[in-house]
Design an enzyme around this catalytic site. Sequence first.
Site, PDB file in Angstrom:
ATOM      1  N   GLY A  69       0.969  -1.378   0.251  1.00 47.70           N
ATOM      2  CA  GLY A  69      -0.085  -0.022  -0.002  1.00 47.70           C
ATOM      3  C   GLY A  69       0.988   1.232   0.040  1.00 47.70           C
ATOM      4  O   GLY A  69       1.810   1.374   0.614  1.00 47.70           O
ATOM      5  N   GLY A 107      -0.806   4.531   0.351  1.00 44.22           N
ATOM      6  CA  GLY A 107      -1.518   5.473   0.570  1.00 44.22           C
ATOM      7  C   GLY A 107      -1.470   6.590   1.608  1.00 44.22           C
ATOM      8  O   GLY A 107      -2.140   6.586   2.665  1.00 44.22           O
ATOM      9  N   THR A 122       4.227  10.799   2.614  1.00 42.21           N
ATOM     10  CA  THR A 122       5.731  10.639   2.845  1.00 42.21           C
ATOM     11  C   THR A 122       6.391  11.605   2.187  1.00 42.21           C
ATOM     12  O   THR A 122       6.211  12.511   1.469  1.00 42.21           O
ATOM     13  CB  THR A 122       6.204   9.337   2.311  1.00 42.21           C
ATOM     14  OG1 THR A 122       6.076   9.387   1.157  1.00 42.21           O
ATOM     15  CG2 THR A 122       5.287   8.204   3.036  1.00 42.21           C
ATOM     16  N   LYS A 129      -6.065   4.218  -9.150  1.00 41.13           N
ATOM     17  CA  LYS A 129      -7.560   4.585  -8.838  1.00 41.13           C
ATOM     18  C   LYS A 129      -7.978   5.950  -9.548  1.00 41.13           C
ATOM     19  O   LYS A 129      -6.994   6.868  -9.444  1.00 41.13           O
ATOM     20  CB  LYS A 129      -7.984   4.433  -7.437  1.00 41.13           C
ATOM     21  CG  LYS A 129      -7.464   3.419  -6.670  1.00 41.13           C
ATOM     22  CD  LYS A 129      -7.957   3.250  -5.079  1.00 41.13           C
ATOM     23  CE  LYS A 129      -7.081   2.265  -4.260  1.00 41.13           C
ATOM     24  NZ  LYS A 129      -5.766   2.648  -4.099  1.00 41.13           N
ATOM     25  N   HIS A 180     -12.228   5.228  -7.072  1.00 41.58           N
ATOM     26  CA  HIS A 180     -11.890   5.360  -5.828  1.00 41.58           C
ATOM     27  C   HIS A 180     -13.031   5.280  -4.834  1.00 41.58           C
ATOM     28  O   HIS A 180     -12.814   4.949  -3.747  1.00 41.58           O
ATOM     29  CB  HIS A 180     -10.900   6.431  -5.525  1.00 41.58           C
ATOM     30  CG  HIS A 180      -9.814   6.437  -4.416  1.00 41.58           C
ATOM     31  ND1 HIS A 180      -8.559   6.909  -4.839  1.00 41.58           N
ATOM     32  CD2 HIS A 180     -10.149   6.025  -3.196  1.00 41.58           C
ATOM     33  CE1 HIS A 180      -8.166   6.590  -3.641  1.00 41.58           C
ATOM     34  NE2 HIS A 180      -8.869   6.190  -2.674  1.00 41.58           N
ATOM     35  N   ASN A 204     -14.792   1.283  -1.924  1.00 42.98           N
ATOM     36  CA  ASN A 204     -15.482   2.036  -1.153  1.00 42.98           C
ATOM     37  C   ASN A 204     -17.123   1.953  -1.805  1.00 42.98           C
ATOM     38  O   ASN A 204     -17.818   2.758  -1.042  1.00 42.98           O
ATOM     39  CB  ASN A 204     -15.287   3.476  -1.086  1.00 42.98           C
ATOM     40  CG  ASN A 204     -13.798   3.644  -0.177  1.00 42.98           C
ATOM     41  OD1 ASN A 204     -13.622   3.044   0.934  1.00 42.98           O
ATOM     42  ND2 ASN A 204     -12.783   4.404  -0.908  1.00 42.98           N
ATOM     43  N   ARG A 252      -2.504   6.122  14.379  1.00 37.65           N
ATOM     44  CA  ARG A 252      -3.652   6.590  13.623  1.00 37.65           C
ATOM     45  C   ARG A 252      -3.783   8.089  14.032  1.00 37.65           C
ATOM     46  O   ARG A 252      -3.479   8.541  15.033  1.00 37.65           O
ATOM     47  CB  ARG A 252      -4.923   6.006  13.443  1.00 37.65           C
ATOM     48  CG  ARG A 252      -4.679   4.565  13.049  1.00 37.65           C
ATOM     49  CD  ARG A 252      -4.372   4.447  11.537  1.00 37.65           C
ATOM     50  NE  ARG A 252      -4.282   3.146  11.047  1.00 37.65           N
ATOM     51  CZ  ARG A 252      -4.048   2.545   9.928  1.00 37.65           C
ATOM     52  NH1 ARG A 252      -3.878   3.475   8.965  1.00 37.65           N
ATOM     53  NH2 ARG A 252      -3.859   1.385   9.523  1.00 37.65           N
ATOM     54  N   SER A 270       4.161   0.265   4.312  1.00 38.91           N
ATOM     55  CA  SER A 270       5.115   0.709   5.111  1.00 38.91           C
ATOM     56  C   SER A 270       6.307   1.029   4.032  1.00 38.91           C
ATOM     57  O   SER A 270       6.403   0.576   2.841  1.00 38.91           O
ATOM     58  CB  SER A 270       5.491  -0.633   5.717  1.00 38.91           C
ATOM     59  OG  SER A 270       6.756  -0.363   6.340  1.00 38.91           O
ATOM     60  N   ARG A 319       9.959  -3.831   8.003  1.00 35.75           N
ATOM     61  CA  ARG A 319       8.564  -3.889   8.322  1.00 35.75           C
ATOM     62  C   ARG A 319       7.683  -4.548   7.182  1.00 35.75           C
ATOM     63  O   ARG A 319       6.824  -5.502   6.971  1.00 35.75           O
ATOM     64  CB  ARG A 319       7.847  -2.713   8.658  1.00 35.75           C
ATOM     65  CG  ARG A 319       6.411  -2.591   8.915  1.00 35.75           C
ATOM     66  CD  ARG A 319       5.972  -3.663   9.980  1.00 35.75           C
ATOM     67  NE  ARG A 319       6.107  -3.070  11.456  1.00 35.75           N
ATOM     68  CZ  ARG A 319       5.228  -2.856  12.193  1.00 35.75           C
ATOM     69  NH1 ARG A 319       3.935  -2.862  11.794  1.00 35.75           N
ATOM     70  NH2 ARG A 319       5.713  -2.440  13.390  1.00 35.75           N
ATOM     71  N   ALA A 372       9.046  -6.352   4.731  1.00 34.06           N
ATOM     72  CA  ALA A 372       9.434  -7.842   4.564  1.00 34.06           C
ATOM     73  C   ALA A 372       8.550  -8.540   5.442  1.00 34.06           C
ATOM     74  O   ALA A 372       7.902  -9.794   5.241  1.00 34.06           O
ATOM     75  CB  ALA A 372      10.847  -7.977   4.964  1.00 34.06           C
TER      76      ALA A 372
END
Length: 329
Positions: A46, A48, A51, A106, A139, A178, A234, A279, A284, A286
């Site tokens: 992912g 989303g 960064t 998307k 999306h 969604n 979060r 990630s 992580r 892996a």
Amino acid sequence: MLMQQAFLIFLLYGLYFHCGSETHIAGKAPDIELNDGNKIPVVALGTGRKTEADEFRQAVLWAIEEGYRHIDTAALYENEPQVGRGIADAIAKGLVKRDDLFITTKLWNDRHAQDQVVPALRESLERLGLDYVDLYLIHCPVAQNADGSPSDIDYAETWRGMEVAKTLGLAKSIGVSNFNSSQLDRLFNNSQIKPAVNQIEVNPTMTQVPLVSHCHKLGIAVMACSPLGFLVSRENKNPPPPHNDDPILVAIADQYGKSTSQVVLRYLLERGLIIIPSSTNQKRLAQNLDLFDFKLTAEEVATIGQFNKNVRVVNATILKDFPNYPFES
Ligand SMILES: *[C@@H]1O[C@H](CO)[C@@H](O)[C@H](O)[C@H]1NC(C)=O
Ligand SMILES: *[C@@H]1O[C@H](CO)[C@@H](O)[C@H](O)[C@H]1NC(C)=O
Ligand SMILES: *[C@@H]1O[C@H](CO)[C@@H](O)[C@H](O)[C@H]1NC(C)=O
């Protein structure tokens, strides 16, 4: 002697080309078959998240080195160029060929008019540096104007644009994200090509049992986004359980020598879902793929299911007064 040498060279060449045509490097996650006959790897990286500039370029390369073959992005995430560069790096290093990979992106809410779909996809392809994606998703069923205001474009109209995208070969498979169960029913009755996938939030606090079962009944594969729920930090200031150190999850994890995150991801795989853990940390990501040397019992799956509170990680309430808002208000 010469003849022998020539023969040897011939033989080596033969071997080289033979192997060359079979350098398809299988990923670590198995595939499942979609309703259109295409195959999809059950673990996707992912992307989303916001960064630093090139974090996902590096993460995509690490992921492919590690054995990921499926990458999930979106126009909304504004990182298609980075994801595309990570893919190009992996291909340039000879790790994989384009057709070893499964790339999902998307369509955002502001391009829902039927004749905007193909141009929006072409822009995504340009940013990704690709000729096609393996999967293109609407999306969200909600349509917005360019300024973000509500639009009343019907997602059934948008879907006709998606069908054109598939017919042109720009997307090998098409699906949605969604959508709720009544919207899926409506789309089913208003389409030539059935959606192959519905990508929705699924995790221990949002188990989505009825919607997953409805999708599976219709032959629609379910991709689980935010699969780790509140096991990872979060925005929510008072996150509901389970957290990373939940005693019930720790007990299951210890039994298999795994982490609680790996147990939750495995729980989703046991339910027949395609998971999209995100990630940018090499170790992580892996771990998030190291899920295929253990299995959970039906009882353990049921135990984890009991955490359900119908609480979402993704807060979309900003769209709650828009036409076609898919969630409970
Ligand atoms: C879709 O079509 C089927 C068969 O005609 C019908 O039974 C079903 O009620 C329709 N669903 C919707 C949501 O229109
Ligand atoms: C979701 O976001 C809205 C603002 O868009 C906010 O008012 C609400 O408290 C948030 N809900 C949660 C559970 O964080
Ligand atoms: C799905 O979304 C539509 C449009 O907002 C809404 O009217 C309907 O109640 C929702 N259905 C379910 C099952 O949540």
